[in-house]
Motif scaffolding. Structure first.
Motif, PDB file in Angstrom:
ATOM      1  N   THR A 133      63.779  14.189  64.191  1.00 37.92           N
ATOM      2  CA  THR A 133      63.769  12.699  63.229  1.00 37.92           C
ATOM      3  C   THR A 133      65.360  11.762  63.459  1.00 37.92           C
ATOM      4  OG1 THR A 133      64.406  13.683  61.432  1.00 37.92           O
ATOM      5  CG2 THR A 133      62.137  13.151  61.153  1.00 37.92           C
ATOM      6  N   ILE A 144      58.976  11.153  59.519  1.00 38.85           N
ATOM      7  CA  ILE A 144      57.851  12.541  58.861  1.00 38.85           C
ATOM      8  C   ILE A 144      56.848  11.455  59.086  1.00 38.85           C
ATOM      9  CG2 ILE A 144      57.608  13.974  57.008  1.00 38.85           C
ATOM     10  CD1 ILE A 144      60.663  14.005  57.026  1.00 38.85           C
ATOM     11  N   ALA A 147      54.749  10.861  62.208  1.00 36.05           N
ATOM     12  CA  ALA A 147      54.362  12.241  62.835  1.00 36.05           C
ATOM     13  C   ALA A 147      53.370  12.744  62.502  1.00 36.05           C
ATOM     14  CB  ALA A 147      55.844  12.833  62.792  1.00 36.05           C
ATOM     15  N   PRO A 161      58.661  18.868  60.438  1.00 32.35           N
ATOM     16  CA  PRO A 161      59.641  18.244  61.368  1.00 32.35           C
ATOM     17  C   PRO A 161      61.001  18.515  61.624  1.00 32.35           C
ATOM     18  CG  PRO A 161      58.609  16.886  60.359  1.00 32.35           C
ATOM     19  CD  PRO A 161      57.977  18.089  59.939  1.00 32.35           C
TER      20      PRO A 161
END
Length: 592
Positions: A133, A144, A147, A161
């Motif tokens: 990140t 996040i 993702a 993450p």
């Protein structure tokens, strides 16, 4: 002897005669003196009656510390006198400022459809997606969320993450120290398979191949750019993962975004408990309170290129800070203000709130970093709203000690209080403002005031040439569409994180009512991605392609997008796969 006596008698008679004449003149002057005294007393009484009311201490402070005006009272041109006097009360606007009357007709809805396959069917073996990140807490939150969706698009297993620990914020916290990792994995178990770390290959943990995708990458973009690499290398880490997923996805993927953002991402118990304490203490002070996210840090102002009337001192100080970014082009401060790209000053926020009907008795919780100009800059806002609080004033140093050394944990506390406030206000268009705007829409359309800076600009600049009533009326009309009401923004317009239209459903009663007061229809089951002419107010909302200064990245430390490690693909395979962004990015310190 007799002669001397006659002279003395004559002198005495002369003295008595002069005294009688003087007394006679004084008797004649007495009525005149009385008349003059009466006139003076009458003028004094008249002046007392017509004089303006005494200036309160708060108003006096506001006058002394106003940074952009010559005071609360200013005279216009010679043809008329205009007094701009800010009232202590907000007045009566005829509606409840603390709630939305239409919110009861809408609710957040993010359940998957029956067509959305379960994780066991969709996930492919030996496909692992990792992300790194970027930015502050809220920018990382967007990464996040996206993702999880990217892993679903690629039919891959997501590794929890990795948070940004190297940027401006320098927070060493890992994912599990901010969010409840076990809850995150469990809640999303039907959507995406998530593991805490890569599996081992023999005795070593797999080494992921590192690459980057462009911003706003669509599902087909991921399938063309990332999937071939993932199939070959089995583990891929996408770096600087912020706003790397398109705003326009199908309904089920958008709802997955909402499940991640509004349900799966839960703060740790220690953060939630402290945040709850802060909210309770604000509730003890007042039944209702406003939370203000105020961004007015020196670095941010320097990066924005805006000017706030501080003369040569401001130009020199902020100019010196701008030299940190070699690739930052020179901006026109007046143009930036006209286009609404400059954050409002604390004073302007206070004036806006008073014009919207909030009086000096309202309690305000302020979430902010270092304010440029310190107490001098904050003084006008504090004069307008003396019930001014922050986490540092309502909690002790000992209570904040576990969080104070970590910027993201401190930001999480502010996030909780702002989310739980009756009214949320921001002076900027940054990530925290956007994330909270979307969250508050999803959870009941709680009032969220975001300044229509482009339209308010001229009002603030010309306020000394109008009465308070004219100014307040102008603020209220320009803020229509920026108050957090349902249907303010057309579905599909703006960042999805601030306008999660696919996840807002409408109750049947709403359709039967003819007084909803919006030309834009709520999203019910489908996402309207059509283009068309919006109302004037809706057009003021940013589109998905509009990235103002707050979303820019600053200071790029990596060269290009080339992946690390060798990849045995042909040149034609690599064509367009590892492609540099159109222009160098600036790393985002203002990402909050």
């Amino acid at each position: 002897m007799k002669k001397k006596n006659r002279e003395a008698a004559s002198g005495l008679r002369l003295l008595l005669l002069r005294r009688r004449r003087l007394q006679s003149r004084l008797r004649l002057l007495a009525p005149v003196v009385s008349a003059v005294s009466g006139v003076i007393l009458l003028l004094f009484a008249l002046f007392t009656f017509l004089a303006p009311a005494p200036i309160s201490r708060n108003e006096l402070l506001f006058r002394r510390n106003s940074s952009l005006s010559s005071g609360l009272e200013a005279q216009s041109s010679a043809d008329r006198d205009v007094v701009f006097r800010v009232p202590a009360t907000g007045g009566s606007l005829g509606n409840d400022m603390w709630t939305s009357r239409l919110s009861k007709f809408y609710y957040g809805c993010s359940n998957a459809s029956v067509k959305f396959s379960k994780v066991g069917v969709s996930t492919q073996r030996n496909r692992y997606l990792l992300i790194a990140t970027s930015g502050g807490l809220n920018q990382q939150r967007t990464g996040i969320t996206d993702a999880v969706v990217a892993a679903r698009i690629l039919n891959a297993t997501l590794v929890v993450p990795k948070l940004d620990q190297k940027s401006f914020w320098k927070d060493s916290s890992n994912f599990a120290e901010i969010f409840d990792a076990d809850w995150f994995i469990s809640f999303l178990s039907k959507d995406v398979k998530i593991i805490k770390q890569l599996p081992k290959e023999g005795r070593k943990i797999m080494a992921p191949y590192t690459m980057r995708v462009p911003r706003k990458c669509t599902p087909s973009c991921y399938q063309k750019r990332v999937l071939p690499v993932l199939t070959k290398k089995h583990a891929v880490q996408l770096t600087k993962f912020d706003y790397r997923l398109s705003n326009r996805l199908d309904m089920d993927l958008q709802k997955l975004r909402c499940r991640v953002n509004y349900h799966a991402l839960k703060f740790t118990d220690s953060i939630l408990e402290m945040g709850k304490k802060l909210v309770e203490r604000m509730r003890m002070k007042s039944k209702h309170f406003i939370a203000l996210h105020l961004r007015f840090e020196p670095d941010m102002l320097a990066f924005s290129g805006c000017y706030y009337g501080g003369g040569e001192k401001e130009r020199t100080e902020l100019g010196a800070l701008r030299k940190r970014w070699k690739t930052l082009h020179i901006r026109n401060p007046d143009k930036e203000r006209r286009q609404g790209k400059c954050p409002l000053t604390p004073e302007e926020v206070g004036l806006m709130l008073r014009a919207l009907g909030f009086g000096s008795d309202v309690h305000i919780y302020v979430a902010s970093g270092e304010v440029y100009g310190g107490e001098t800059t904050l003084a006008p806002l504090k004069a307008l709203f003396p019930n001014f609080h922050s986490k540092d004033t309502i909690a002790s140093e000992e209570e904040l000690a576990p969080f104070s050394s970590f910027s993201s944990r401190m930001a999480a506390l502010d996030f909780i209080v702002c989310d739980e406030s009756d009214v949320f206000v921001t002076n900027n268009n940054g990530n925290m403002a956007r994330m909270l705007a979307g969250r508050r829409r999803y959870f009941g359309h709680k009032p969220t005031i975001r300044p229509n800076a482009k339209k308010l600009y001229r009002l603030f600049m010309n306020r000394n040439n109008m009465t308070w009533e004219e100014f307040a009326s102008g603020v209220r009309s320009r803020q229509i569409g920026f108050m957090g009401e349902p249907n303010e923004v057309r579905p599909g317009r703006g960042e999805f994180h601030e306008n999660p239209s696919s996840c807002i459903c409408e109750l049947p009663e709403a359709k039967a009512r003819g007084d909803l007061g919006s030309k834009v229809q709520a999203n019910v089951g489908t996402e309207d991605l059509s283009t068309g002419k919006d109302s004037e107010q809706a057009d003021e909302q940013p589109t998905e392609d509009e990235h103002d200064w707050i979303d820019m990245d600053y200071s790029e430390n990596e060269n290009g997008l080339q992946g690390k490690g060798s990849l045995n693909l042909t040149d034609s395979d690599l064509g367009g796969l590892l492609k540099a962004d159109p222009q160098p990015e600036l790393e985002e310190m203002f990402s909050d």
